[in-house]
Design an enzyme around this catalytic site. Structure first.
Site, PDB file in Angstrom:
ATOM      1  N   ARG A   1      32.696  77.091 -21.930  1.00  0.00           N
ATOM      2  CA  ARG A   1      31.463  76.764 -21.191  1.00  0.00           C
ATOM      3  C   ARG A   1      30.340  76.300 -22.127  1.00  0.00           C
ATOM      4  NH1 ARG A   1      33.164  77.998 -16.168  1.00  0.00           N
ATOM      5  NH2 ARG A   1      34.304  79.944 -15.930  1.00  0.00           N
TER       6      ARG A   1
ATOM      7  N   ARG B   1      43.131  86.314  -8.862  1.00  0.00           N
ATOM      8  CA  ARG B   1      43.313  87.346  -7.835  1.00  0.00           C
ATOM      9  C   ARG B   1      44.469  87.003  -6.901  1.00  0.00           C
ATOM     10  NH1 ARG B   1      38.389  87.606  -9.792  1.00  0.00           N
ATOM     11  NH2 ARG B   1      37.045  89.434  -9.574  1.00  0.00           N
TER      12      ARG B   1
ATOM     13  N   ARG C   1      27.121  84.058 -25.941  1.00  0.00           N
ATOM     14  CA  ARG C   1      26.560  82.834 -25.335  1.00  0.00           C
ATOM     15  C   ARG C   1      25.040  82.746 -25.473  1.00  0.00           C
ATOM     16  NH1 ARG C   1      30.532  82.390 -19.991  1.00  0.00           N
ATOM     17  NH2 ARG C   1      32.235  81.451 -21.180  1.00  0.00           N
TER      18      ARG C   1
ATOM     19  N   GLY D   1      39.356  87.361 -20.024  1.00  0.00           N
ATOM     20  CA  GLY D   1      38.886  88.702 -19.705  1.00  0.00           C
ATOM     21  C   GLY D   1      39.290  89.111 -18.300  1.00  0.00           C
TER      22      GLY D   1
ATOM     23  N   GLN E   1      34.946  92.365 -12.849  1.00  0.00           N
ATOM     24  CA  GLN E   1      36.260  92.615 -13.456  1.00  0.00           C
ATOM     25  C   GLN E   1      36.556  94.111 -13.476  1.00  0.00           C
ATOM     26  OE1 GLN E   1      36.148  90.633 -17.246  1.00  0.00           O
ATOM     27  NE2 GLN E   1      36.102  88.605 -16.326  1.00  0.00           N
TER      28      GLN E   1
ATOM     29  N   ASP F   1      28.233  83.014 -15.172  1.00  0.00           N
ATOM     30  CA  ASP F   1      28.949  82.019 -15.992  1.00  0.00           C
ATOM     31  C   ASP F   1      28.201  80.681 -16.060  1.00  0.00           C
ATOM     32  OD1 ASP F   1      30.940  83.864 -16.463  1.00  0.00           O
ATOM     33  OD2 ASP F   1      32.184  83.189 -14.806  1.00  0.00           O
TER      34      ASP F   1
HETATM   35  C1  S3P Z   1      34.816  87.343 -13.285  1.00  0.00           C
HETATM   36  C2  S3P Z   1      33.718  88.145 -13.442  1.00  0.00           C
HETATM   37  C3  S3P Z   1      32.654  87.891 -14.422  1.00  0.00           C
HETATM   38  C4  S3P Z   1      32.720  86.453 -14.947  1.00  0.00           C
HETATM   39  C5  S3P Z   1      34.109  86.014 -15.283  1.00  0.00           C
HETATM   40  C6  S3P Z   1      35.001  86.102 -14.061  1.00  0.00           C
HETATM   41  C7  S3P Z   1      35.836  87.715 -12.292  1.00  0.00           C
HETATM   42  O1  S3P Z   1      32.805  88.776 -15.503  1.00  0.00           O
HETATM   43  O2  S3P Z   1      31.881  86.309 -16.079  1.00  0.00           O
HETATM   44  O3  S3P Z   1      34.136  84.705 -15.783  1.00  0.00           O
HETATM   45  O4  S3P Z   1      36.693  86.883 -11.935  1.00  0.00           O
HETATM   46  O5  S3P Z   1      35.812  88.877 -11.830  1.00  0.00           O
HETATM   47  P1  S3P Z   1      32.257  90.292 -15.422  1.00  0.00           P
HETATM   48  O6  S3P Z   1      32.864  90.902 -14.248  1.00  0.00           O
HETATM   49  O7  S3P Z   1      32.724  90.974 -16.665  1.00  0.00           O
HETATM   50  O8  S3P Z   1      30.760  90.157 -15.362  1.00  0.00           O
END
Ligand code: S3P
Length: 428
Positions: free
Chosen positions: A382, A26, A340, A91, A163, A309
């Protein structure tokens, strides 16, 4: 590269916690959206985050490293990159960059590695299309963003994904129309906090976030707190290796990220917080865990987003707890860097743990753990780190078949674990 963890201990000392991955992505992206120079201290220099830095350069933003963890981002105009943006394994990088680019109105193609190319992107693509963005491709990468957003949205964020929420908010910076995201259970709110710290009006009303009038970002000095998801490996190790006491300093203690520390407490672990303070709108502090008896517990679906996580490492702790642990609401775990839910069940079973998957719940009978297995990680960082921690407290060593991917989130994992006395080494 294969790694092996041998029965170790007692573990002791301060754990070298790397910068938080979510904050690091971010800080780079929001810095790139601000007009002028943003300085970041304590950036996580992992493969995922470096992929985001490279992506921003491809969008024409100046991103420079001027010391360990110290970075400068000179935000301003973005342009369409020449080639595809490679988001690697990340992701977060992929989804936040898609939102930011859609807000900037610059076209781009997004690609990723084999794991990222299997993960659902329709959950980001659809709300951005509702906002007027145009995409080519399907619901997985590679995808092409042809043109950016033209209107607002009232988005219901199910399943609660930070996300997706972040992608919609970043895209929403590019429109003057109403933009709001509501979620059933709060997901991590770092985007909202950092946007507000950089001068954007972000209104919060229970579980609903709205962008206000001011949607331009001012550059800022952004310190990055320690990553609770990485600290969790040391805290778990201290909880299960007899005689241990370890401290993770300067860890992010945002309530939406603190589920694992609370889970340890609920299981009876000896946990103490110290030096709790504010930093850039977030809360940080030191977390100390001392070994002691731990007991099985039940965790409900509502608790999962705050430790999404950390479920692999929570499952490892549960394997050493007295009695049964039931962790519910784990469907989202099937859509992470690997499935997972299934990999943890297989890995724990290979190490002699009594474990079963019950619909979307993981049920573990804890006690003595044999270990003595080579665990398949399918390239998931992880899954690898969780089973290595298991090997420190098991009767026999535990090997993981592929550990190179640990560098996506925690490149200094081995050194940090060795620093508290853990025997983790490469298999030659
Ligand atoms: C994250 C949000 C989570 C998390 C990922 C980081 C983020 O995913 O699992 O490792 O930085 O916004 P989701 O928003 O898809 O749940």
């Amino acid at each position: 590269m294969k790694l092996v963890a041998r029965p170790s201990g007692p573990l002791a000392g301060r754990f070298a916690v790397p910068g938080d991955k979510s904050l690091s992505h971010r800080a780079l992206i929001l810095g790139a959206l601000a007009e002028g120079e943003t300085v970041i201290a304590g950036l996580l220099e992992s493969e995922d985050v470096l992929a985001t830095a490279a992506a921003l350069r491809a969008f024409g933003v100046r991103v420079e490293r001027f010391g360990p963890g110290r970075w400068r981002v000179i935000g301003g105009a973005w342009r369409s990159p020449e080639g595809p943006i490679d988001c690697g394994n990340s992701g977060t990088g992929a989804r936040l960059l898609m939102g930011a680019a859609a807000g900037r109105g610059v076209g781009a193609s997004f690609a990723g590695d084999a794991s990222l190319s299997r993960r659902p992107m329709g959950r980001v693509r659809r709300p951005l299309e509702t906002m007027g963005a145009v995409f080519e491709g399907g619901d997985t990468l590679p995808l092409r963003l042809v043109s950016g957003v033209t209107r607002g949205i009232a988005h219901l964020n199910v399943p609660a994904s930070a996300q997706v929420k972040s992608a919609v908010l970043l895209a929403g910076l590019g429109t003057g129309e109403p933009v709001e995201v509501a979620e059933p259970v709060p997901s991590r709110d770092h985007t909202e906090i950092m946007l507000a710290a950089m001068g954007v009006n972000v209104e919060r009303d229970g579980a609903t976030v709205r962008l206000g009038e001011r949607r331009s970002l001012s550059p800022a000095l952004l310190p990055i707190a320690g990553d609770p998801s990485s600290a969790a490996f040391a805290l778990a190790a201290a909880a299960i290796v007899p005689g241990s006491e370890a401290t993770a300093p300067d860890v992010l203690l945002n309530p939406n990220r603190s589920g694992f520390v609370m889970a340890l407490q609920r299981m009876g672990a000896d946990v103490a917080l110290a030096n709790v303070r504010g930093q850039g709108g977030e809360t940080i502090g030191d977390v100390r865990v001392r070994h002691g008896p731990i007991f099985g517990a039940e965790f409900t679906a509502e608790e999962i987003p705050s430790m999404i996580d950390e479920i692999p490492i929570l499952a490892v702790v549960a394997a050493f707890a007295r009695g049964e642990t039931r962790i519910e609401g784990l469907d989202e775990l099937r859509h992470k860097e690997s499935d997972r839910l299934s990999l943890m069940a297989h890995g724990l079973a290979a190490c002699g743990v009594d474990v079963r998957v019950d619909d979307d719940a993981l049920v573990i009978q804890g006690g003595q753990v044999r270990g003595g297995a080579e665990v398949s990680t399918e390239g998931d960082h992880r899954i690898a780190m969780a089973h290595l921690v298991l090997g420190l407290a098991a009767e026999q060593p535990v090997m993981v078949d592929e550990a190179g991917m640990i560098a996506t989130s925690f490149p200094t994992f081995r050194e940090a674990m060795r620093g508290i006395g853990a025997d983790v080494s490469e298999v030659r």
